[in-house]
Write a protein that holds these residues in place. Structure first.
Motif, PDB file in Angstrom:
ATOM      1  N   LEU A 176      11.619  -1.769   1.546  1.00  0.00           N
ATOM      2  CA  LEU A 176      10.240  -1.692   1.920  1.00  0.00           C
ATOM      3  C   LEU A 176       9.552  -2.891   1.232  1.00  0.00           C
ATOM      4  O   LEU A 176       9.911  -3.621   0.475  1.00  0.00           O
ATOM      5  N   SER A 177       8.163  -3.313   1.882  1.00  0.00           N
ATOM      6  CA  SER A 177       7.656  -4.224   1.242  1.00  0.00           C
ATOM      7  C   SER A 177       7.092  -3.993  -0.085  1.00  0.00           C
ATOM      8  O   SER A 177       6.834  -4.908  -0.703  1.00  0.00           O
ATOM      9  N   GLY A 178       6.962  -2.710  -0.433  1.00  0.00           N
ATOM     10  CA  GLY A 178       6.220  -2.295  -1.812  1.00  0.00           C
ATOM     11  C   GLY A 178       4.801  -2.608  -1.826  1.00  0.00           C
ATOM     12  O   GLY A 178       4.283  -2.679  -2.893  1.00  0.00           O
ATOM     13  N   THR A 179       4.085  -2.859  -0.866  1.00  0.00           N
ATOM     14  CA  THR A 179       2.813  -2.742  -0.806  1.00  0.00           C
ATOM     15  C   THR A 179       2.221  -1.337  -0.181  1.00  0.00           C
ATOM     16  O   THR A 179       2.733  -0.832   0.625  1.00  0.00           O
ATOM     17  N   GLY A 180       1.078  -1.082  -0.548  1.00  0.00           N
ATOM     18  CA  GLY A 180       0.303   0.109  -0.301  1.00  0.00           C
ATOM     19  C   GLY A 180      -1.272   0.109  -0.839  1.00  0.00           C
ATOM     20  O   GLY A 180      -1.690  -0.730  -1.344  1.00  0.00           O
ATOM     21  N   THR A 181      -1.772   1.291  -0.717  1.00  0.00           N
ATOM     22  CA  THR A 181      -3.120   1.539  -1.313  1.00  0.00           C
ATOM     23  C   THR A 181      -3.011   2.663  -2.010  1.00  0.00           C
ATOM     24  O   THR A 181      -2.322   3.775  -1.891  1.00  0.00           O
ATOM     25  N   VAL A 182      -4.156   3.087  -3.149  1.00  0.00           N
ATOM     26  CA  VAL A 182      -3.951   4.216  -3.625  1.00  0.00           C
ATOM     27  C   VAL A 182      -4.682   5.222  -2.655  1.00  0.00           C
ATOM     28  O   VAL A 182      -5.797   4.931  -2.070  1.00  0.00           O
ATOM     29  N   TYR A 183      -3.885   6.354  -2.515  1.00  0.00           N
ATOM     30  CA  TYR A 183      -4.643   7.382  -1.542  1.00  0.00           C
ATOM     31  C   TYR A 183      -5.367   8.563  -2.528  1.00  0.00           C
ATOM     32  O   TYR A 183      -6.547   8.778  -2.414  1.00  0.00           O
ATOM     33  N   SER A 184      -4.815   8.647  -3.778  1.00  0.00           N
ATOM     34  CA  SER A 184      -5.634   9.728  -4.804  1.00  0.00           C
ATOM     35  C   SER A 184      -5.086   9.316  -5.977  1.00  0.00           C
ATOM     36  O   SER A 184      -3.789   8.841  -6.184  1.00  0.00           O
ATOM     37  N   TYR A 185      -5.772   9.634  -7.179  1.00  0.00           N
ATOM     38  CA  TYR A 185      -5.305   9.154  -8.464  1.00  0.00           C
ATOM     39  C   TYR A 185      -5.830  10.235  -9.498  1.00  0.00           C
ATOM     40  O   TYR A 185      -6.811  10.946  -9.343  1.00  0.00           O
ATOM     41  N   THR A 186      -5.568   9.862 -10.702  1.00  0.00           N
ATOM     42  CA  THR A 186      -6.091  10.839 -11.882  1.00  0.00           C
ATOM     43  C   THR A 186      -5.853   9.763 -13.055  1.00  0.00           C
ATOM     44  O   THR A 186      -4.764   9.142 -13.110  1.00  0.00           O
TER      45      THR A 186
END
Length: 132
Positions: free
Chosen positions: A52-62
């Motif tokens: 995979l490209s290894g890229t993305g966005t934060v969907y949810s966090y703590t």
């Protein structure tokens, strides 16, 4: 007695080499998270592996402010669901200074933590356009 899982072993080999590889079903083309030997969508056992490209966005966090065990003294640290560009949503650590936000662009950085143990980790992607 431990049983070796060839699917998990293959995933960990990618992490150790600095790659984010996931299985893709050759029957229905689903990209599979978490790595397993059977497609959860069509139950096929015919899987291939894809880098995979290894890229993305934060969907949810703590933000964890009280680490225990291995993470004692590492406070605070961010645990997030990352929506990968290719589709799956993965749970991971995100190395970031300051406060993260939903939609923060991230990239896979390495598979080894400070102790040399395999771990899926992301960091803020300095090359991505940020939208807040």
């Amino acid at each position: 007695m431990s049983v070796e899982d060839p699917v998990l072993t293959r995933f960990q080999e990618g992490l150790a080499a600095g790659r984010l590889d996931l299985p893709r079903c050759t029957g229905c083309a689903a990209l599979i998270w978490y790595p397993r030997a059977r497609c959860p969508h069509c139950m096929s056992e015919n899987l291939g592996w894809e880098a995979l490209s290894g890229t993305g966005t934060v969907y949810s966090y703590t933000v964890n402010r009280r680490g225990q065990g291995k993470y004692a003294g590492a406070d605070p640290f961010v645990i997030a669901y990352v929506q990968l560009t290719e589709g799956p949503r993965v749970l991971s650590h995100v190395d970031i200074e300051g406060t993260p936000w939903i939609g923060l662009p991230v990239r896979f950085v390495h598979g080894l933590d400070e102790d040399g143990e395999l771990q899926l980790r992301f960091e803020r992607d300095p090359h991505a356009k940020e939208i807040r």
